[in-house]
Write an enzyme that holds these catalytic residues in place. Structure first.
Site, PDB file in Angstrom:
ATOM      1  N   GLY A 216       1.196  -5.974   1.540  1.00 42.26           N
ATOM      2  CA  GLY A 216       0.733  -4.658   1.348  1.00 42.26           C
ATOM      3  C   GLY A 216      -0.513  -4.111   1.062  1.00 42.26           C
ATOM      4  N   ASP A 217      -1.488  -5.185   0.510  1.00 43.33           N
ATOM      5  CA  ASP A 217      -3.081  -5.284   0.274  1.00 43.33           C
ATOM      6  C   ASP A 217      -3.617  -6.510   0.922  1.00 43.33           C
ATOM      7  OD1 ASP A 217      -5.321  -4.393  -0.721  1.00 43.33           O
ATOM      8  OD2 ASP A 217      -4.995  -4.877  -2.626  1.00 43.33           O
ATOM      9  N   LEU A 218      -3.410  -6.974   2.120  1.00 39.84           N
ATOM     10  CA  LEU A 218      -3.879  -8.083   2.647  1.00 39.84           C
ATOM     11  C   LEU A 218      -5.063  -8.015   3.445  1.00 39.84           C
ATOM     12  CD1 LEU A 218      -2.606 -10.994   2.903  1.00 39.84           C
ATOM     13  CD2 LEU A 218      -1.366 -10.624   4.932  1.00 39.84           C
TER      14      LEU A 218
END
Length: 315
Positions: A216-218
């Site tokens: 999700g926040d890679l």
């Protein structure tokens, strides 16, 4: 919140939470601030066994501690849920959750300490990320998550939806645009961006993504490698969505390279329409940066909106 160190009542609470599930009663013998984040205070704590310990294992261990204000304890709750699910998947490594709690005005999250390197087995990273995406699907096929969480410091809405386009429109783009409007986004630009949302089905013709578990926040700052070269992911903002959102963000502030994508695709084929959707997915993060930091992110977001609308209207 800025601290020169961890107050004694906080370290006592942390040690108590660790020792509650340990045979030995660890004592604190070292503390070092860790830089790199802009949301939490972070520390590496060195723990030692008491001098009278008869344990044969190592006499020292390190742990990683995040601190925030007590009112933001929900940050750590959502992060720990995601980390525990990643660890349970056994597909890719991430820090193990040791404990979390609240003391005084503070909340804390205690994690396994993993020395990190920027270089490692990029091919293995691709394979393990692909396996995480391919083998950990939403049980009912819906998109969303068990609760809302955060993308950076911004609340991230994860209401379950049966339709991915609806989820991305309402829970991702629309929420960011509403926040940005409150911060001064002009009515003209707001309406233009809403017009892009109306065009979303064009990007998903003949493509129905699986509801994969995603980090999700890679971005490049949220993965690394341990001393053995094994890939490690951390600081997740996880939910069930299109696996392409992780691939897109890997390209937002860097590029993992052709070897990565070649290895990934052998485990989880990448739909050819990804090359058009990746800018759409990264718009969400640029809008979030505009909300968090302002500045040039505002104009970058609107430039992306213009380009995406132009593309959509060609079809």
């Amino acid at each position: 919140m800025r601290l020169n160190g961890i107050e004694e009542n906080i370290t006592s609470s942390i040690l108590e939470s660790i020792n509650a599930n340990s045979i030995e009663n660890w004592i604190l013998t070292g503390l070092q601030p860790v830089s790199g984040g802009d949301i939490n205070e972070a520390f590496a704590l060195t723990l030692s066994r008491p001098s009278n310990s008869n344990a044969e294992n190592s006499s020292q261990r390190k742990i990683f501690v995040k601190l925030n204000s007590r009112k933001n304890s929900v940050f750590f709750k959502s992060e720990s849920i995601a980390l525990e699910l990643i660890n349970l998947s056994r597909q890719i490594k991430c820090p193990r959750v040791i404990s979390r709690g609240e003391v005084g005005d503070f909340a804390y999250l205690v994690l396994e300490f993993i020395p990190l390197n920027k270089k490692g087995d990029i091919k293995r990273f691709a394979q393990e990320l692909a396996m995480l995406h391919a083998n950990n699907l939403s049980k009912n096929g819906y998109y969303g998550f068990y609760e809302n969480n955060f993308i950076g410091a911004t609340p991230q809405v994860n209401t379950w939806k049966a339709n991915w386009v609806e989820f991305f429109a309402q829970c991702r783009l629309s929420t960011q645009l509403k926040l940005l409007k409150k911060k001064g986004l002009s009515s003209r630009d707001y309406q233009k961006a809403i017009g892009l949302i109306d065009e979303l089905p064009v990007f998903f013709e003949n493509y129905q993504p699986k509801a994969s578990f995603v980090h999700g926040d890679l971005w490049s700052g949220n993965y690394a490698f341990n001393e053995q070269g094994d890939p490690i992911i951390f600081d997740p903002a996880s939910y069930y969505g299109d696996h392409e959102v992780d691939l897109a963000m890997l390209e937002l502030f860097g590029e993992p390279g052709e070897e990565f994508y070649s290895a990934y695709e052998k485990c989880f084929p990448i739909n050819q329409g990804y090359r058009y959707r990746k800018s759409l997915y990264n718009l969400y993060h640029i809008l979030n940066h505009a909300n968090l930091f302002g500045g040039s992110y505002y104009s970058q977001a609107m430039s992306m909106v213009d380009q995406l609308i132009s593309f959509a209207r060609k079809f």
